[in-house]
Design an enzyme around this catalytic site. Structure first.
Site, PDB file in Angstrom:
ATOM      1  N   GLU A   1       3.109   0.604 -11.366  1.00  0.00           N
ATOM      2  CA  GLU A   1       4.503   0.500 -10.907  1.00  0.00           C
ATOM      3  C   GLU A   1       5.408   1.508 -11.616  1.00  0.00           C
ATOM      4  OE1 GLU A   1       6.207  -3.229  -9.757  1.00  0.00           O
ATOM      5  OE2 GLU A   1       4.256  -4.168  -9.568  1.00  0.00           O
TER       6      GLU A   1
ATOM      7  N   GLY B   1       0.806  -1.218   0.000  1.00  0.00           N
ATOM      8  CA  GLY B   1       0.000   0.000   0.000  1.00  0.00           C
ATOM      9  C   GLY B   1       0.833   1.258   0.000  1.00  0.00           C
TER      10      GLY B   1
ATOM     11  N   THR C   1       4.604   5.116 -14.151  1.00  0.00           N
ATOM     12  CA  THR C   1       4.115   5.369 -15.508  1.00  0.00           C
ATOM     13  C   THR C   1       5.288   5.455 -16.489  1.00  0.00           C
ATOM     14  OG1 THR C   1       4.273   7.752 -15.206  1.00  0.00           O
ATOM     15  CG2 THR C   1       2.166   6.734 -14.608  1.00  0.00           C
TER      16      THR C   1
ATOM     17  N   ILE D   1      -5.015  -0.693  -4.606  1.00  0.00           N
ATOM     18  CA  ILE D   1      -4.083  -1.684  -4.051  1.00  0.00           C
ATOM     19  C   ILE D   1      -4.435  -3.115  -4.495  1.00  0.00           C
ATOM     20  CG2 ILE D   1      -2.916  -2.515  -1.960  1.00  0.00           C
ATOM     21  CD1 ILE D   1      -2.485   0.523  -2.696  1.00  0.00           C
TER      22      ILE D   1
ATOM     23  N   GLY E   1      -9.264  -8.719 -36.995  1.00  0.00           N
ATOM     24  CA  GLY E   1     -10.476  -8.103 -37.536  1.00  0.00           C
ATOM     25  C   GLY E   1     -11.570  -8.011 -36.471  1.00  0.00           C
TER      26      GLY E   1
ATOM     27  N   GLU F   1      -1.781   6.670  -2.913  1.00  0.00           N
ATOM     28  CA  GLU F   1      -2.971   7.279  -2.304  1.00  0.00           C
ATOM     29  C   GLU F   1      -3.678   8.107  -3.369  1.00  0.00           C
ATOM     30  OE1 GLU F   1      -1.999   9.353   1.315  1.00  0.00           O
ATOM     31  OE2 GLU F   1      -0.899   7.629   2.106  1.00  0.00           O
TER      32      GLU F   1
HETATM   33  C1  LIG Z   1      -4.931  -1.802 -11.576  1.00  0.00           C
HETATM   34  C2  LIG Z   1      -3.957  -1.039 -10.726  1.00  0.00           C
HETATM   35  C3  LIG Z   1      -3.238  -1.715  -9.755  1.00  0.00           C
HETATM   36  C4  LIG Z   1      -2.358  -1.002  -8.908  1.00  0.00           C
HETATM   37  N1  LIG Z   1      -1.728  -1.656  -7.869  1.00  0.00           N
HETATM   38  C5  LIG Z   1      -1.045  -0.928  -6.946  1.00  0.00           C
HETATM   39  C6  LIG Z   1      -0.539  -1.540  -5.741  1.00  0.00           C
HETATM   40  O1  LIG Z   1      -0.668  -2.761  -5.543  1.00  0.00           O
HETATM   41  N2  LIG Z   1       0.090  -0.759  -4.832  1.00  0.00           N
HETATM   42  C7  LIG Z   1       0.255   0.582  -5.006  1.00  0.00           C
HETATM   43  O2  LIG Z   1       0.807   1.230  -4.131  1.00  0.00           O
HETATM   44  N3  LIG Z   1      -0.203   1.195  -6.138  1.00  0.00           N
HETATM   45  C8  LIG Z   1      -0.847   0.470  -7.092  1.00  0.00           C
HETATM   46  N4  LIG Z   1      -1.342   1.103  -8.237  1.00  0.00           N
HETATM   47  C9  LIG Z   1      -1.133   2.525  -8.407  1.00  0.00           C
HETATM   48  C10 LIG Z   1      -0.220   2.880  -9.581  1.00  0.00           C
HETATM   49  O3  LIG Z   1       1.106   2.545  -9.278  1.00  0.00           O
HETATM   50  C11 LIG Z   1      -0.423   4.381  -9.876  1.00  0.00           C
HETATM   51  O4  LIG Z   1      -1.706   4.510 -10.457  1.00  0.00           O
HETATM   52  C12 LIG Z   1       0.643   4.960 -10.790  1.00  0.00           C
HETATM   53  O5  LIG Z   1       1.893   4.977 -10.142  1.00  0.00           O
HETATM   54  C13 LIG Z   1       0.302   6.374 -11.265  1.00  0.00           C
HETATM   55  O6  LIG Z   1      -0.105   7.191 -10.208  1.00  0.00           O
HETATM   56  P1  LIG Z   1      -1.468   8.069 -10.375  1.00  0.00           P
HETATM   57  O7  LIG Z   1      -2.531   7.110 -10.783  1.00  0.00           O
HETATM   58  O8  LIG Z   1      -1.680   8.816  -9.124  1.00  0.00           O
HETATM   59  O9  LIG Z   1      -1.187   9.037 -11.551  1.00  0.00           O
HETATM   60  P2  LIG Z   1      -0.443  10.540 -11.482  1.00  0.00           P
HETATM   61  O10 LIG Z   1       0.755  10.391 -10.652  1.00  0.00           O
HETATM   62  O11 LIG Z   1      -1.509  11.461 -11.015  1.00  0.00           O
HETATM   63  O12 LIG Z   1      -0.121  10.758 -12.957  1.00  0.00           O
HETATM   64  C14 LIG Z   1      -1.061  11.231 -13.918  1.00  0.00           C
HETATM   65  C15 LIG Z   1      -0.302  11.492 -15.223  1.00  0.00           C
HETATM   66  O13 LIG Z   1       0.643  12.536 -15.027  1.00  0.00           O
HETATM   67  C16 LIG Z   1       1.938  12.094 -15.404  1.00  0.00           C
HETATM   68  N5  LIG Z   1       2.936  12.761 -14.549  1.00  0.00           N
HETATM   69  C17 LIG Z   1       2.937  12.882 -13.198  1.00  0.00           C
HETATM   70  N6  LIG Z   1       4.018  13.560 -12.791  1.00  0.00           N
HETATM   71  C18 LIG Z   1       4.732  13.855 -13.901  1.00  0.00           C
HETATM   72  C19 LIG Z   1       5.970  14.543 -14.153  1.00  0.00           C
HETATM   73  N7  LIG Z   1       6.687  15.062 -13.160  1.00  0.00           N
HETATM   74  N8  LIG Z   1       6.385  14.663 -15.429  1.00  0.00           N
HETATM   75  C20 LIG Z   1       5.676  14.136 -16.440  1.00  0.00           C
HETATM   76  N9  LIG Z   1       4.506  13.475 -16.279  1.00  0.00           N
HETATM   77  C21 LIG Z   1       4.046  13.343 -15.038  1.00  0.00           C
HETATM   78  C22 LIG Z   1       1.905  10.589 -15.185  1.00  0.00           C
HETATM   79  O14 LIG Z   1       2.927   9.936 -15.912  1.00  0.00           O
HETATM   80  C23 LIG Z   1       0.513  10.264 -15.682  1.00  0.00           C
HETATM   81  O15 LIG Z   1       0.501  10.177 -17.076  1.00  0.00           O
HETATM   82  C24 LIG Z   1      -2.181   0.389  -9.096  1.00  0.00           C
HETATM   83  C25 LIG Z   1      -2.900   1.049 -10.115  1.00  0.00           C
HETATM   84  C26 LIG Z   1      -3.785   0.365 -10.896  1.00  0.00           C
HETATM   85  C27 LIG Z   1      -4.587   1.132 -11.923  1.00  0.00           C
END
Ligand SMILES: Cc1cc2nc3c(=O)[nH]c(=O)nc-3n(C[C@H](O)[C@H](O)[C@H](O)COP(=O)(O)OP(=O)(O)OC[C@H]3O[C@@H](n4cnc5c(N)ncnc54)[C@H](O)[C@@H]3O)c2cc1C
Length: 383
Positions: free
Chosen positions: A367, A125, A369, A158, A343, A128
């Protein structure tokens, strides 16, 4: 001379998991995807095979293998079912690995045997609602009171956090302020169930339908002081270390998805006829599939390289980010192209490529982006 051939032991593991994926996982994948149900029976069998214990020492119930063995298994599972693969990836590299890397002997003895056996799942976790890429922005707090940590806050997205066999959630929380005025972030082990801990209703996702993902809430959750994982104030750094390794595992899963799209497309292009001949005899189709193969191969080479460096004790952060970057993109691009090759049938959920089309997008997000990987690579270049 560089040698990227698998040893006979590695090849044996790969074949065993490939067979399991084909005979046990694939027949129920569409059902679990359609009904959005967690594949308990598949997970139990993966536990019996030792897959959840692959990179852990035998003294804690593991198989005594290494991280690369885990990657090989993930690649094979990722070809046919990303939900099953991510359940294993998150269970091992995010659920159990923090305990293995940072736990005390007592914590390892308590948690690792059942996590390695796949009888219990651990979740990680970090994220957030307001702290994803910028995970240091965590707002969850933990206060030490009378020998107990009292945790309050929420976590988002999570994996493996709300199944019937989830027994542990490791969370980051702010435990104070550092001498330089920054947030002191520590990691805490929260057994499941614990009063005040709630896995909220599961998300409705675009893909990974059979993987378990929940928002979590912590309302005066009390855990003993000894549930601190690793050093106080080192929680965030520890989680980042776990994510560096995790990127190699996710890359392996993504390579599996990319390769699965190639395999399905080759088979389909050979048998599907249009204008009196198999569609694969059109160079436009054959070249599309050749490019897909090139992407899968390149991404596999990248994760093998990152894993080799990690296992040799060499710096591997940049290579792990490169592997995650190219593999995530390979999976997404191949899923799009494989759907095109199929298709209209490629748009039908019963086809594996349709599932890959929905499932692969998250490989460019979870993990870290794509942009976060580019940030890490450019930082390594001194930019
Ligand atoms: C199905 C699923 C399973 C997951 N499992 C887990 C888990 O087990 N444990 C856990 O802790 N998390 C988990 N996550 C969370 C996941 O790791 C995050 O969603 C991810 O790291 C992106 O964070 P965010 O969603 O807050 O996006 P944001 O951080 O809000 O990003 C939004 C966009 O802005 C871009 N961005 C942000 N900052 C910058 C920057 N400085 N420069 C350029 N671009 C930027 C990002 O690349 C993205 O395109 C999971 C997510 C999903 C959808």
């Amino acid at each position: 001379m560089l040698d990227t051939r698998l040893t006979s032991e590695q090849e044996q593991l790969r074949k065993t998991v490939q067979e399991f994926a084909r005979e046990v996982v694939a027949p129920v994948s569409a059902h679990h995807d359609e009904t959005r149900t967690f594949p308990y029976d598949v997970v139990r069998q993966m536990g019996d095979m030792g897959l959840f214990g692959l990179p852990f020492p035998e003294e804690h119930g593991g198989m005594g293998g290494d991280y690369f063995a885990l990657c090989l298994a993930l690649e094979e599972l990722g070809k046919v079912d990303q939900s099953v693969a991510i359940t294993l990836e998150a269970g091992v590299s995010l659920g159990a690995m923090p305990v293995h890397r940072f736990g005390t002997d007592a914590q390892k003895a308590r948690w690792l045997p059942e996590l390695c056996a796949g009888r219990a799942l651990g979740a990680f976790g970090l994220t957030e609602a307001g702290a994803g890429s910028d995970a240091g922005g965590t707002r969850t707090t933990a206060v030490l009171q009378d020998g107990e940590w009292v945790i309050n806050g929420t976590k988002a997205f999570i994996t493996n956090s709300g199944t019937d066999i989830t027994r542990l959630v490791t969370v980051t929380a702010v435990t104070g302020t550092t001498a330089s005025g920054k947030k002191e972030i520590s990691s805490l082990l929260v057994p499941v169930p614990t009063p005040g801990f709630t896995a909220e209703p599961a998300y409705s996702k675009v893909g990974w339908h059979a993987s378990d993902t929940h928002p979590l809430s912590f309302d005066d959750v009390r855990v003993p002081e000894e549930n601190l994982l690793g050093e106080r104030g080192r929680g965030y750094a520890g989680f980042l270390q776990i994510l560096d390794e995790g990127r190699i595992a996710i890359a392996a899963l993504a390579v599996g998805a990319a390769q699965g799209c190639v395999d399905e497309s080759v088979a389909y292009a050979r048998q599907r006829e249009a204008f009196g001949r198999p569609i694969g005899q059109n160079q436009a189709v054959a070249f599309k599939i050749a490019r897909m193969e090139a992407r899968a191969h390149t991404a596999r080479t990248a994760y093998y390289d990152a894993a080799a460096k990690m296992l040799a004790g060499l710096p591997f952060k940049k290579e792990a980010s490169i592997a995650k970057l190219v593999a995530g993109e390979a999976a997404m691009d191949n899923a799009r192209d494989a759907t095109q090759v199929h298709g209209g049938y490629g748009f039908m959920n019963e086809y594996v490529v349709a599932r890959h089309y929905r499932d692969s997008k998250i490989l460019e997000i979870g993990e870290g982006t794509t942009e976060v990987q580019l940030m890490l690579i450019s930082r390594d270049l001194g930019l």
